[in-house]
Write a protein that holds these residues in place. Structure first.
Motif, PDB file in Angstrom:
ATOM      1  N   SER A 198      16.271  40.236  17.350  1.00  0.00           N
ATOM      2  CA  SER A 198      17.485  39.493  17.043  1.00  0.00           C
ATOM      3  C   SER A 198      17.621  39.227  15.539  1.00  0.00           C
ATOM      4  O   SER A 198      16.664  39.364  14.769  1.00  0.00           O
ATOM      5  CB  SER A 198      17.510  38.162  17.800  1.00  0.00           C
ATOM      6  OG  SER A 198      16.954  37.121  17.050  1.00  0.00           O
TER       7      SER A 198
ATOM      8  N   HIS B 181      30.152  34.366  17.265  1.00  0.00           N
ATOM      9  CA  HIS B 181      30.081  33.535  18.478  1.00  0.00           C
ATOM     10  C   HIS B 181      31.364  33.654  19.305  1.00  0.00           C
ATOM     11  O   HIS B 181      31.312  33.688  20.543  1.00  0.00           O
ATOM     12  CB  HIS B 181      29.831  32.082  18.081  1.00  0.00           C
ATOM     13  CG  HIS B 181      29.665  31.164  19.252  1.00  0.00           C
ATOM     14  ND1 HIS B 181      28.603  31.239  20.119  1.00  0.00           N
ATOM     15  CD2 HIS B 181      30.449  30.150  19.705  1.00  0.00           C
ATOM     16  CE1 HIS B 181      28.721  30.308  21.050  1.00  0.00           C
ATOM     17  NE2 HIS B 181      29.838  29.640  20.820  1.00  0.00           N
TER      18      HIS B 181
ATOM     19  N   VAL C 136      27.178  42.091  19.322  1.00  0.00           N
ATOM     20  CA  VAL C 136      27.322  40.921  20.205  1.00  0.00           C
ATOM     21  C   VAL C 136      26.719  41.200  21.576  1.00  0.00           C
ATOM     22  O   VAL C 136      25.970  40.373  22.117  1.00  0.00           O
ATOM     23  CB  VAL C 136      28.809  40.526  20.321  1.00  0.00           C
ATOM     24  CG1 VAL C 136      28.982  39.435  21.378  1.00  0.00           C
ATOM     25  CG2 VAL C 136      29.354  40.059  18.977  1.00  0.00           C
ATOM     26  N   ASP C 137      27.024  42.354  22.147  1.00  0.00           N
ATOM     27  CA  ASP C 137      26.562  42.683  23.507  1.00  0.00           C
ATOM     28  C   ASP C 137      25.040  42.778  23.583  1.00  0.00           C
ATOM     29  O   ASP C 137      24.447  42.520  24.640  1.00  0.00           O
ATOM     30  CB  ASP C 137      27.181  44.002  23.978  1.00  0.00           C
ATOM     31  CG  ASP C 137      28.670  43.872  24.265  1.00  0.00           C
ATOM     32  OD1 ASP C 137      29.146  42.729  24.376  1.00  0.00           O
ATOM     33  OD2 ASP C 137      29.353  44.926  24.361  1.00  0.00           O
TER      34      ASP C 137
ATOM     35  N   ASP D   1      23.076  40.883  22.189  1.00  0.00           N
ATOM     36  CA  ASP D   1      22.540  39.526  21.957  1.00  0.00           C
ATOM     37  C   ASP D   1      21.750  39.449  20.659  1.00  0.00           C
ATOM     38  O   ASP D   1      20.768  38.711  20.563  1.00  0.00           O
ATOM     39  CB  ASP D   1      21.647  39.085  23.123  1.00  0.00           C
ATOM     40  CG  ASP D   1      22.461  38.603  24.306  1.00  0.00           C
ATOM     41  OD1 ASP D   1      23.623  38.202  24.104  1.00  0.00           O
ATOM     42  OD2 ASP D   1      21.941  38.633  25.429  1.00  0.00           O
ATOM     43  N   ARG D   2      22.166  40.232  19.662  1.00  0.00           N
ATOM     44  CA  ARG D   2      21.461  40.213  18.377  1.00  0.00           C
ATOM     45  C   ARG D   2      21.634  38.873  17.653  1.00  0.00           C
ATOM     46  O   ARG D   2      20.829  38.531  16.806  1.00  0.00           O
ATOM     47  CB  ARG D   2      21.969  41.344  17.475  1.00  0.00           C
ATOM     48  CG  ARG D   2      21.640  42.729  17.973  1.00  0.00           C
ATOM     49  CD  ARG D   2      20.122  42.976  17.910  1.00  0.00           C
ATOM     50  NE  ARG D   2      19.814  44.377  18.132  1.00  0.00           N
ATOM     51  CZ  ARG D   2      19.501  44.903  19.301  1.00  0.00           C
ATOM     52  NH1 ARG D   2      19.467  44.130  20.365  1.00  0.00           N
ATOM     53  NH2 ARG D   2      19.229  46.183  19.424  1.00  0.00           N
TER      54      ARG D   2
ATOM     55  N   THR E 265      21.585  35.996  19.107  1.00  0.00           N
ATOM     56  CA  THR E 265      20.956  34.957  19.928  1.00  0.00           C
ATOM     57  C   THR E 265      19.460  34.959  19.640  1.00  0.00           C
ATOM     58  O   THR E 265      18.829  36.018  19.599  1.00  0.00           O
ATOM     59  CB  THR E 265      21.197  35.217  21.422  1.00  0.00           C
ATOM     60  OG1 THR E 265      22.602  35.223  21.671  1.00  0.00           O
ATOM     61  CG2 THR E 265      20.551  34.136  22.269  1.00  0.00           C
TER      62      THR E 265
ATOM     63  N   SER F  98      22.541  30.530  20.392  1.00  0.00           N
ATOM     64  CA  SER F  98      23.458  31.286  19.546  1.00  0.00           C
ATOM     65  C   SER F  98      23.348  30.775  18.120  1.00  0.00           C
ATOM     66  O   SER F  98      23.487  29.567  17.867  1.00  0.00           O
ATOM     67  CB  SER F  98      24.902  31.123  20.043  1.00  0.00           C
ATOM     68  OG  SER F  98      25.798  31.724  19.135  1.00  0.00           O
TER      69      SER F  98
END
Length: 330
Positions: free
Chosen positions: A33, A169, A198-199, A201-202, A204, A209
């Motif tokens: 991430s 976000h 975003v998909d 989850d980088r 997160t 978040s």
């Protein structure tokens, strides 16, 4: 002051940005991430600041070495501030000591780095996804219109430099808005690049978040950031206090030190409630690094060693002067 800040923010941040892109490229290969990239980046930044820390330690050792002489001057010129200041300046000049090296100079040197770092951390659009400044500014403008129109509510933190964090976000809302409005200034491939980020989850980290700001009035999992920030800051303060007590017990008894030990963690908690979690991750990592650095430097460059080196240098200089006087008399 704003002009100076903008100069640092706009010109130093891009330099650090290339370094952040380098770290994120490494992390991305392992499906990590952006939070891990922030941690690596923070460690790198703290490492390049170590020379200023060493300079500050040597300055403090010199200050401690001169403390008895300063006290004697204070007793001799009690009530005459002008003569006291003159005598202390002469002492500093004679001893080759600059009070700034033990005081605020190292912090002043670090300020451009800190401002530059924040500029990088605030903008993952440029320094993680790799968009150019024009496209980043374009997205920020569109997002700002959504905020102003009440489509997105980001509370009291309506500050433009936070927008890149919030764009990640609220990206799905932003994308729907761009499509619905038929905005053509953002190509489909740009939206796809951000969507992949975003998909995956980088943005997160440990289930949090990085674009969300902890809310003081709303207790939830995001409170872990201010809590860890306060705990790590307190750890750093305690380590510093313990080390000072061993080296200089008299100074450690100063009530002001106890106040600072409590004040700094409280300030650390307060600030992490003001910023998105990505900044909190930086703050926590920086605190932990500072604590470990204090322990490490205590072993390799302790105040006692610095004082011993100073005493040896003073002894060599004194003998050199004595020999010079003897030669002149012959």
């Amino acid at each position: 002051m704003n002009a100076f800040y903008n100069l640092l923010y706009n010109y130093i941040s891009p330099v650090f940005g290339y370094i952040m892109l380098f770290f994120y490229a490494i992390v991305d290969k392992f499906n990590g991430s952006y939070g891990i990239a922030i941690i690596l980046f923070t460690i790198f930044a703290r490492l390049i600041m170590i020379p200023t820390t060493l300079s500050q330690q040597k300055g403090m050792a010199k200050q401690q070495r001169l403390a008895p002489k300063i006290r004697r001057l204070q007793e001799r010129y009690a009530g005459d501030q002008q003569k006291l200041q003159q005598a202390m300046n002469e002492l500093y000049e004679r001893e080759g000591y600059n009070p700034m090296t033990a005081g605020c100079l190292p912090m002043l040197i670090q300020m451009p780095f800190i401002i530059g770092l924040f500029g990088v951390l605030y903008n993952p659009l440029r320094y993680a996804i790799g968009l150019d400044s024009a496209m980043s500014d374009n997205l920020i403008e569109i997002f700002g219109n959504m905020v102003n129109d009440g489509i997105i509510d980001i509370g009291k933190t309506n500050v433009e430099r936070y927008y890149p964090l919030y764009i990640i976000h609220y990206f799905n809302d932003l994308k729907d808005y761009i499509v619905a409005k038929g905005i053509t200034t953002v190509p489909a491939d740009i939206l796809q690049r951000i969507q992949v980020f975003v998909d995956a989850d980088r943005f997160t980290f440990l289930g949090l978040s990085l674009g969300v700001k902890p809310e003081f009035k709303q207790f939830n999992r995001y409170w872990i950031i201010p809590i860890l920030s306060g705990v790590t800051s307190l750890l750093t303060s305690v380590i510093s206090q313990v080390q000072q007590k061993k080296v200089n017990p008299a100074a450690a008894k100063n009530p002001g030190n106890g106040c600072m030990m409590i004040f700094m963690p409280l300030m650390s908690v307060y600030f992490t409630f003001l910023f998105p979690c990505g900044i909190g991750v930086y703050w926590i990592t920086s605190n932990l690094f500072a604590a470990l650095q204090s322990v490490f430097l205590k072993k390799v460059s302790s105040p006692q060693k610095n004082i011993a080196i100073l005493m040896l240098k003073e002894s060599v200089q004194r003998r050199s002067r004595e020999n010079s006087v003897k030669l002149m008399k012959k």
